[in-house]
Design a protein around this motif. Structure first.
Motif, PDB file in Angstrom:
ATOM      1  N   ASP A   1      13.352   9.123 -42.326  1.00 47.72           N
ATOM      2  CA  ASP A   1      12.550   7.903 -42.342  1.00 47.72           C
ATOM      3  C   ASP A   1      13.328   6.787 -41.650  1.00 47.72           C
ATOM      4  O   ASP A   1      14.552   6.747 -41.699  1.00 47.72           O
ATOM      5  CB  ASP A   1      12.238   7.512 -43.789  1.00 47.72           C
ATOM      6  N   GLY A   2      12.621   5.880 -41.023  1.00 48.36           N
ATOM      7  CA  GLY A   2      13.266   4.746 -40.373  1.00 48.36           C
ATOM      8  C   GLY A   2      12.964   4.707 -38.891  1.00 48.36           C
ATOM      9  O   GLY A   2      12.496   5.684 -38.295  1.00 48.36           O
ATOM     10  N   GLU A   3      13.261   3.584 -38.275  1.00 49.39           N
ATOM     11  CA  GLU A   3      12.968   3.364 -36.858  1.00 49.39           C
ATOM     12  C   GLU A   3      14.215   3.617 -36.031  1.00 49.39           C
ATOM     13  O   GLU A   3      15.230   2.935 -36.183  1.00 49.39           O
ATOM     14  CB  GLU A   3      12.480   1.931 -36.644  1.00 49.39           C
ATOM     15  N   PHE A   4      14.148   4.620 -35.175  1.00 46.44           N
ATOM     16  CA  PHE A   4      15.274   4.908 -34.289  1.00 46.44           C
ATOM     17  C   PHE A   4      15.365   3.798 -33.241  1.00 46.44           C
ATOM     18  O   PHE A   4      14.352   3.358 -32.703  1.00 46.44           O
ATOM     19  CB  PHE A   4      15.072   6.255 -33.609  1.00 46.44           C
ATOM     20  N   PRO A   5      16.567   3.307 -32.955  1.00 45.88           N
ATOM     21  CA  PRO A   5      16.686   2.202 -31.991  1.00 45.88           C
ATOM     22  C   PRO A   5      16.168   2.591 -30.609  1.00 45.88           C
ATOM     23  O   PRO A   5      16.240   3.748 -30.203  1.00 45.88           O
ATOM     24  CB  PRO A   5      18.198   1.920 -31.959  1.00 45.88           C
ATOM     25  N   LYS A   6      15.652   1.609 -29.912  1.00 50.19           N
ATOM     26  CA  LYS A   6      15.126   1.841 -28.564  1.00 50.19           C
ATOM     27  C   LYS A   6      16.313   1.868 -27.590  1.00 50.19           C
ATOM     28  O   LYS A   6      16.746   0.836 -27.095  1.00 50.19           O
ATOM     29  CB  LYS A   6      14.122   0.748 -28.205  1.00 50.19           C
ATOM     30  N   VAL A   7      16.809   3.046 -27.339  1.00 53.72           N
ATOM     31  CA  VAL A   7      18.077   3.190 -26.633  1.00 53.72           C
ATOM     32  C   VAL A   7      17.933   3.491 -25.140  1.00 53.72           C
ATOM     33  O   VAL A   7      18.897   3.370 -24.386  1.00 53.72           O
ATOM     34  CB  VAL A   7      18.939   4.292 -27.281  1.00 53.72           C
ATOM     35  N   ARG A   8      16.764   3.890 -24.710  1.00 52.29           N
ATOM     36  CA  ARG A   8      16.618   4.285 -23.305  1.00 52.29           C
ATOM     37  C   ARG A   8      17.004   3.161 -22.345  1.00 52.29           C
ATOM     38  O   ARG A   8      17.541   3.408 -21.263  1.00 52.29           O
ATOM     39  CB  ARG A   8      15.189   4.727 -23.031  1.00 52.29           C
ATOM     40  N   SER A   9      16.745   1.927 -22.751  1.00 53.95           N
ATOM     41  CA  SER A   9      17.031   0.789 -21.872  1.00 53.95           C
ATOM     42  C   SER A   9      18.529   0.555 -21.694  1.00 53.95           C
ATOM     43  O   SER A   9      18.944  -0.223 -20.824  1.00 53.95           O
ATOM     44  CB  SER A   9      16.375  -0.482 -22.422  1.00 53.95           C
ATOM     45  N   LEU A  10      19.353   1.212 -22.509  1.00 54.17           N
ATOM     46  CA  LEU A  10      20.797   1.037 -22.377  1.00 54.17           C
ATOM     47  C   LEU A  10      21.344   1.705 -21.119  1.00 54.17           C
ATOM     48  O   LEU A  10      22.412   1.320 -20.625  1.00 54.17           O
ATOM     49  CB  LEU A  10      21.513   1.601 -23.620  1.00 54.17           C
ATOM     50  N   PHE A  11      20.653   2.713 -20.621  1.00 53.13           N
ATOM     51  CA  PHE A  11      21.095   3.337 -19.384  1.00 53.13           C
ATOM     52  C   PHE A  11      20.835   2.370 -18.227  1.00 53.13           C
ATOM     53  O   PHE A  11      19.700   1.955 -18.006  1.00 53.13           O
ATOM     54  CB  PHE A  11      20.354   4.646 -19.135  1.00 53.13           C
ATOM     55  N   PRO A  12      21.867   1.973 -17.507  1.00 55.99           N
ATOM     56  CA  PRO A  12      21.679   0.993 -16.421  1.00 55.99           C
ATOM     57  C   PRO A  12      20.847   1.568 -15.276  1.00 55.99           C
ATOM     58  O   PRO A  12      20.864   2.775 -15.024  1.00 55.99           O
ATOM     59  CB  PRO A  12      23.118   0.685 -15.970  1.00 55.99           C
ATOM     60  N   SER A  13      20.163   0.691 -14.581  1.00 57.71           N
ATOM     61  CA  SER A  13      19.308   1.119 -13.468  1.00 57.71           C
ATOM     62  C   SER A  13      20.059   1.147 -12.140  1.00 57.71           C
ATOM     63  O   SER A  13      19.510   1.564 -11.125  1.00 57.71           O
ATOM     64  CB  SER A  13      18.100   0.177 -13.343  1.00 57.71           C
ATOM     65  N   GLU A  14      21.318   0.697 -12.142  1.00 54.41           N
ATOM     66  CA  GLU A  14      22.088   0.672 -10.901  1.00 54.41           C
ATOM     67  C   GLU A  14      23.504   1.176 -11.141  1.00 54.41           C
ATOM     68  O   GLU A  14      23.980   1.243 -12.276  1.00 54.41           O
ATOM     69  CB  GLU A  14      22.144  -0.742 -10.328  1.00 54.41           C
ATOM     70  N   LYS A  15      24.168   1.553 -10.056  1.00 54.72           N
ATOM     71  CA  LYS A  15      25.557   1.989 -10.100  1.00 54.72           C
ATOM     72  C   LYS A  15      26.329   1.178  -9.067  1.00 54.72           C
ATOM     73  O   LYS A  15      26.038   1.264  -7.878  1.00 54.72           O
ATOM     74  CB  LYS A  15      25.675   3.478  -9.750  1.00 54.72           C
ATOM     75  N   LEU A  16      27.317   0.403  -9.507  1.00 56.01           N
ATOM     76  CA  LEU A  16      28.135  -0.370  -8.570  1.00 56.01           C
ATOM     77  C   LEU A  16      29.404   0.376  -8.186  1.00 56.01           C
ATOM     78  O   LEU A  16      29.948   0.173  -7.107  1.00 56.01           O
ATOM     79  CB  LEU A  16      28.477  -1.729  -9.180  1.00 56.01           C
ATOM     80  N   THR A  17      29.868   1.241  -9.094  1.00 53.47           N
ATOM     81  CA  THR A  17      31.015   2.096  -8.804  1.00 53.47           C
ATOM     82  C   THR A  17      30.745   3.480  -9.366  1.00 53.47           C
ATOM     83  O   THR A  17      30.324   3.610 -10.516  1.00 53.47           O
ATOM     84  CB  THR A  17      32.310   1.543  -9.432  1.00 53.47           C
ATOM     85  N   THR A  18      30.962   4.506  -8.551  1.00 55.85           N
ATOM     86  CA  THR A  18      30.855   5.879  -9.037  1.00 55.85           C
ATOM     87  C   THR A  18      32.137   6.624  -8.703  1.00 55.85           C
ATOM     88  O   THR A  18      32.783   6.367  -7.677  1.00 55.85           O
ATOM     89  CB  THR A  18      29.661   6.627  -8.411  1.00 55.85           C
ATOM     90  N   ALA A  19      32.495   7.531  -9.591  1.00 56.88           N
ATOM     91  CA  ALA A  19      33.677   8.370  -9.367  1.00 56.88           C
ATOM     92  C   ALA A  19      33.327   9.795  -9.735  1.00 56.88           C
ATOM     93  O   ALA A  19      32.758  10.043 -10.808  1.00 56.88           O
ATOM     94  CB  ALA A  19      34.846   7.865 -10.212  1.00 56.88           C
ATOM     95  N   ARG A  20      33.669  10.725  -8.865  1.00 56.71           N
ATOM     96  CA  ARG A  20      33.445  12.143  -9.125  1.00 56.71           C
ATOM     97  C   ARG A  20      34.806  12.823  -9.259  1.00 56.71           C
ATOM     98  O   ARG A  20      35.672  12.704  -8.383  1.00 56.71           O
ATOM     99  CB  ARG A  20      32.615  12.771  -8.017  1.00 56.71           C
TER     100      ARG A  20
END
Length: 379
Positions: A245-264
């Motif tokens: 029971d309870g409301e799960f937080p709306k977490v999808r918006s935490l994923f950023p829509s842009e990448k300024l630095t990436t490392a592989r």
């Protein structure tokens, strides 16, 4: 009641049914395992008013009947038996178990006090068992373990047509796993908050068969059940659990829509480096990661304490960046990524990193993403 059954089949079914028994049951009978012997074979059941388990298996039944015995004790006994057929006979208030020259006599519990198991909801669809087990193992990595925050101890299961999304968070990290399945109806749009431990244990235990049936009652969190059905040695395995029971937080918006630095980075090399460098990290302190000029440099320790530093080759695009993370949380995310190369995507040092697998040709696997909050670095 009297029956004869293969030792390995019985041991597997008993262990599977008994795995969800409560450690401290609210009533003694809830520590029991119900054995129902009929012309169709055996049905083994457990239920603690939250989670139920039911295993069917074939057996030579001479006399039909029901008996309730200690589930954990029976599991321990079956696991230790020699590789010979097992015979169980109800004699008054006790059950006699014989296997080769080994003989046990078990006290029974009152069957009439045992609660009726809940019915499985209507089937919602099926998913390959190995795929489901792996996806769940990835998703539960970020689930909370603090019972004071019960909503965060669950995995949010979102069903939209032929797609399933699994989301979990403990406030410091977030996992998202998406997979395809075969729904009963492509118009279905369902959501449920499932206890992470039950989901993880169940998915892992249902890989013997080719697929798992998921049965989700309508209504949402706290108003229904979710059920899972698969096959195991000797027969069908079925489990249900109440939704949180309870409301799960709306977490999808935490994923950023842009990448300024990436490392592989090579995943195996990074895992080994984090393990080594974190040996000198004080409890609750971060391991520093600095990305610059094609090199990832890891540092831990400060001042007069022990210190460690190590470098790993990396393909870096964007601005140089220095940040820090809880080393165990970082390792948790890295170890459940399938690909040999991991991509770390940043917006700025004070914002979360998103970890995902990277494939040759520039294609990232969008099925699993792991977001991790940074930790303050010691000066």
């Amino acid at each position: 009641m009297k029956f004869r059954v293969d030792r390995d089949v019985l041991a597997d079914a008993v262990a599977w049914a008994a795995r969800s028994l409560p450690v401290r049951p609210s009533s003694p009978v809830l520590a029991g395992l119900l054995i129902d012997a009929s012309a169709d074979g055996l049905v083994l059941s457990t239920f603690d008013y939250e989670t139920s388990a039911r295993a069917t298996l074939g057996a030579e039944v001479s006399d039909e009947g029901q008996v309730l015995v200690s589930g954990r004790l029976l599991s321990d006994i079956c696991r230790s038996l020699p590789a010979k057929p097992v015979e169980m006979v109800l004699d008054g208030a006790r059950v006699s178990l014989t296997c080769g020259s080994a003989r046990f006599s078990l006290q029974t519990m009152p069957v009439h006090e045992y609660p009726a198991l809940p019915q499985m909801p209507e089937a919602s669809g099926t998913v390959p068992s190995d795929l489901f087990a792996h996806a769940v193992a990835q998703a539960v990595t970020a689930a909370g373990r603090d019972d004071m925050l019960p909503v965060l101890t669950g995995v949010r299961v979102e069903i939209e047509g032929s797609s399933i999304a699994l989301l979990a968070t403990d406030r410091f990290r977030l996992s998202q796993r998406e997979l395809e399945w075969a729904p009963r109806s492509t118009d279905d749009s369902l959501a449920a908050l499932v206890p992470a431990k039950v989901l993880g244990d169940t998915a892992k235990s249902l890989t013997a068969g080719a697929e798992v049936t998921i049965a989700l009652s309508a209504g949402g969190s706290g108003e229904g059940l979710i059920g899972f059905e698969g096959t195991g040695p000797g027969g069908v395995r079925r489990t249900t659990t109440r939704l949180l029971d309870g409301e799960f937080p709306k977490v999808r918006s935490l994923f950023p829509s842009e990448k300024l630095t990436t490392a592989r980075v090579d995943k195996a090399a990074l895992i080994e480096s984090v393990k080594r460098v974190s040996l000198v990290a004080e409890r609750n302190t971060a391991v520093q990661l600095a990305f610059s000029d094609g090199v990832l440099t890891l540092d831990a320790g400060s001042g007069d304490e022990a210190q460690a530093s190590e470098s790993v080759e990396a393909v870096i695009e964007g601005d140089d960046i220095t940040t820090g993370f809880n080393p165990q949380f970082l390792l948790d995310g890295l170890t459940v990524i399938d690909e040999d190369v991991v991509e770390l995507a940043f917006t700025q040092p004070s914002k979360p990193v998103v970890l995902s697998g990277y494939r040759e040709g520039g294609e990232s696997d969008g099925g699993f993403r792991y977001l991790l909050m940074p930790r303050r670095l010691l000066s």
